[in-house]
Scaffold this motif. Structure first.
Motif, short mmCIF file in Angstrom:
data_model
loop_
_atom_site.label_atom_id
_atom_site.label_comp_id
_atom_site.label_asym_id
_atom_site.label_seq_id
_atom_site.Cartn_x
_atom_site.Cartn_y
_atom_site.Cartn_z
N PRO B 147 -3.50 -4.37 2.71
CA PRO B 147 -2.60 -5.20 1.90
C PRO B 147 -2.68 -4.89 0.40
CG PRO B 147 -3.67 -6.53 3.56
CD PRO B 147 -4.30 -5.17 3.65
N VAL B 150 -0.09 -2.31 -0.79
CA VAL B 150 1.35 -2.49 -0.54
C VAL B 150 2.19 -2.18 -1.78
CG1 VAL B 150 3.11 -4.25 -0.10
CG2 VAL B 150 1.19 -4.02 1.43
N PHE B 195 5.73 -8.59 3.12
CA PHE B 195 5.00 -7.95 4.22
C PHE B 195 4.22 -8.94 5.05
CE2 PHE B 195 0.64 -7.83 2.45
CZ PHE B 195 0.89 -8.12 1.12
N SER B 196 3.83 -8.46 6.22
CA SER B 196 3.01 -9.22 7.14
C SER B 196 1.76 -8.39 7.39
CB SER B 196 3.79 -9.44 8.43
OG SER B 196 2.96 -10.05 9.39
N ALA B 197 0.60 -9.06 7.39
CA ALA B 197 -0.63 -8.29 7.50
C ALA B 197 -1.70 -9.05 8.25
CB ALA B 197 -1.15 -7.96 6.10
N GLU B 198 -2.64 -8.29 8.79
CA GLU B 198 -3.93 -8.86 9.15
C GLU B 198 -4.79 -8.73 7.90
OE1 GLU B 198 -5.76 -7.53 12.69
OE2 GLU B 198 -3.92 -7.68 13.86
N GLN B 199 -5.95 -9.34 7.94
CA GLN B 199 -6.88 -9.28 6.82
C GLN B 199 -6.84 -7.93 6.10
OE1 GLN B 199 -9.21 -11.75 5.82
NE2 GLN B 199 -9.62 -10.40 4.13
N ASP B 200 -6.97 -6.85 6.84
CA ASP B 200 -7.20 -5.56 6.19
C ASP B 200 -6.22 -4.46 6.62
OD1 ASP B 200 -8.27 -5.61 8.73
OD2 ASP B 200 -10.33 -5.68 8.01
N GLN B 201 -5.15 -4.84 7.30
CA GLN B 201 -4.18 -3.84 7.75
C GLN B 201 -2.77 -4.42 7.73
OE1 GLN B 201 -4.22 -0.48 8.67
NE2 GLN B 201 -2.03 -0.80 8.85
#
Lengths: 327, 327
Positions: B147, B150, B195-201
């Motif tokens: 993230p 980005v 954007f849409s993310a997981e903690q680290d991706q």
């Protein structure tokens, strides 16, 4: 279950013996038939309620479930868990919570599942949990944070789990970077943080929390040697409801501190709960496998690793394992 | 519009005069009635097609629209813009693209609108654009980025707009930190990255790009003194289709370089296109208003500001205005 149903349940719980349908009808200002329908609904949810023609109704036992009505009776928070979506079984609480969040669900909304058919950990891994045994929740938050600060949410979630374990049991737990909760080297819980953002402002965060409670992981070969549970460590079951309520109250406290600008204090506290520092570790990440000394974390939670060459590098994502032979 | 329809349109465009319904039916291997239906569809999309009983069909004019059939004829890319969702009018291309992305739309998917009813800029601001005049697109990307990275996507989008203006016109444009495209001090385009993310991706990024093309902003009092357009600067209209195709091709080139690990080169190039550096600026952010010298940007695009006190601070989000009296 709201309003009338909660009042009815309250009456049944307080009354040690039978309570007449007439008394209930009078209190709720509804007909005797309406009372009977409400009793039927409660029975459908797993409440064992006896009825006797001349005596009325008597609550024999409550289901071992995290029903919203139980949570509402206990929870002392301003917003976290004040809105609850409860599912006996669902795909994944994080998936549901993301849908609810994108439809505008308010801050603090809680999604609970007793069982997940597609439970996930980080990086798309499976999260194994039999029904009605553990805590499987997702919270919707709308913090004033930039995407780079989302790691704070993972930190307060993992800290809250550690503190709740400490408050309710004699067990000691710690955090394995970046998001596992460990007891005696085995995993008892995990956090899965997902979020939606604009370039520089988070729109919502969904934080999924899974904690192994009254569950015996040793009967599942795939996790028998890496997972544990409160039950396994303590030798007895504990109240999931009490744990959940404590966890939510702790989350709200930490979250309020974060929003009051105390982010760096949270990092410090989280750092002190890390079992990973000052140890030789192996990190498996997309960039490959790295070994070195886990020296510190930075202000956003990135791991600072010292390689054998003396070079210092920052790791934002990866799996850490301790090098026990060197530790 | 795919397959047969594109072949039919190709035939009509190549043929300078009339082409018989029989010839078309033979080429497409369909009935004369099917040909007539396809002609009707094209007319519904704004193509002016004459028909004469004994001569057949003749294309008189094409609509001034960014139809997928036109884009597909021109576009030379591997994935960006290879899948197109086209709307004469919609709420917001970014909103649609986020929905498509969360449903699994593939990388490079393009959403085009001729008009938006809820067009937005950063921080929820309105983005004004009359129908069929400008470029209003959103791209779905699925980069291997954390993230924190980005901002690279915003950088390559703004660089691509600048380079496309340079390639197709004699105009000079530059970037106002963090995401506006400017010509002679006025805004000609903007980028809205979500954007849409997981903690680290990152899971997906939606990058919205708006460029004022054949539009006269001076007739709108609310933007008359801050916005401009290619038409206004150049004194003539230019082909939106040609611009869009050039922009998408440039985006793909830059994106491939980013994914090949050339992120820092992109930051360098973006930095060189910034009009904001080495100037006295005022930054309005959530934290309040700050004034100082815009000294540099860091590797994630954050603005490095030197305050009058000598203190150096990093700004992740905000609005910049140049202090012209001091510049």
């Amino acid at each position: 279950m709201v309003g009338d149903d909660m009042v009815l349940l309250d009456m049944l719980i307080r009354e040690k013996g039978f309570i007449s349908g007439e008394a209930i009808a009078e209190r709720l200002k509804v007909s005797r038939t309406a009372v009977w329908k409400k009793i039927k609904t409660l029975r459908g949810q797993g409440f064992h309620i006896e009825s006797q023609p001349n005596l009325g109704y008597c609550l024999i036992s409550c289901p071992d479930k995290l029903l919203p009505v139980f949570i509402k009776r206990e929870l002392k928070t301003d917003f976290i868990g004040q809105e609850v979506y409860y599912y006996p079984v669902t795909t994944s609480t994080n998936v549901l919570a993301k849908e609810l969040a994108s439809q505008g669900a308010r801050e603090g909304t809680l999604v609970i599942a007793e069982e997940q058919t597609q439970g996930r950990g980080r990086m798309g891994r499976e999260w194994l949990s039999p029904a009605n045994k553990n805590i499987l929740i997702s919270l919707i938050l709308r913090p004033h944070l930039s995407p780079i600060q989302v790691s704070y949410i993972t930190m307060i979630a993992s800290l809250s789990v550690v503190k709740t374990i400490e408050a309710l049991t004699p067990l000691e737990s710690s955090i394995k970077w970046p998001n596992d909760i460990m007891i005696r080297g085995n995993k008892v819980g995990g956090i899965l943080t997902e979020f939606s953002a604009e370039q520089d402002q988070v729109v919502y965060v969904v934080v999924g929390i899974g904690v192994n409670m009254n569950f015996d992981p040793t009967i599942y070969p795939e996790i028998a040697y890496s997972a544990t549970s409160i039950y396994l460590e303590l030798g007895q079951e504990i109240s999931r409801l009490k744990f959940l309520v404590g966890l939510l109250q702790e989350m709200e406290k930490e979250y309020k501190e974060l929003q009051a600008g105390k982010g760096l204090l949270i990092v410090k506290e989280w750092r002190n709960s890390l079992m990973t520092l000052n140890k030789e570790v192996r990190v498996v990440s997309e960039q490959g496998t790295l070994e070195g000394m886990a020296e510190d974390v930075d202000e956003h939670g990135a791991l600072i690793l010292r390689l054998a060459s003396g070079q210092q590098i920052k790791i934002y994502t990866g799996d850490v394992s301790l090098q026990m032979n060197k530790a």
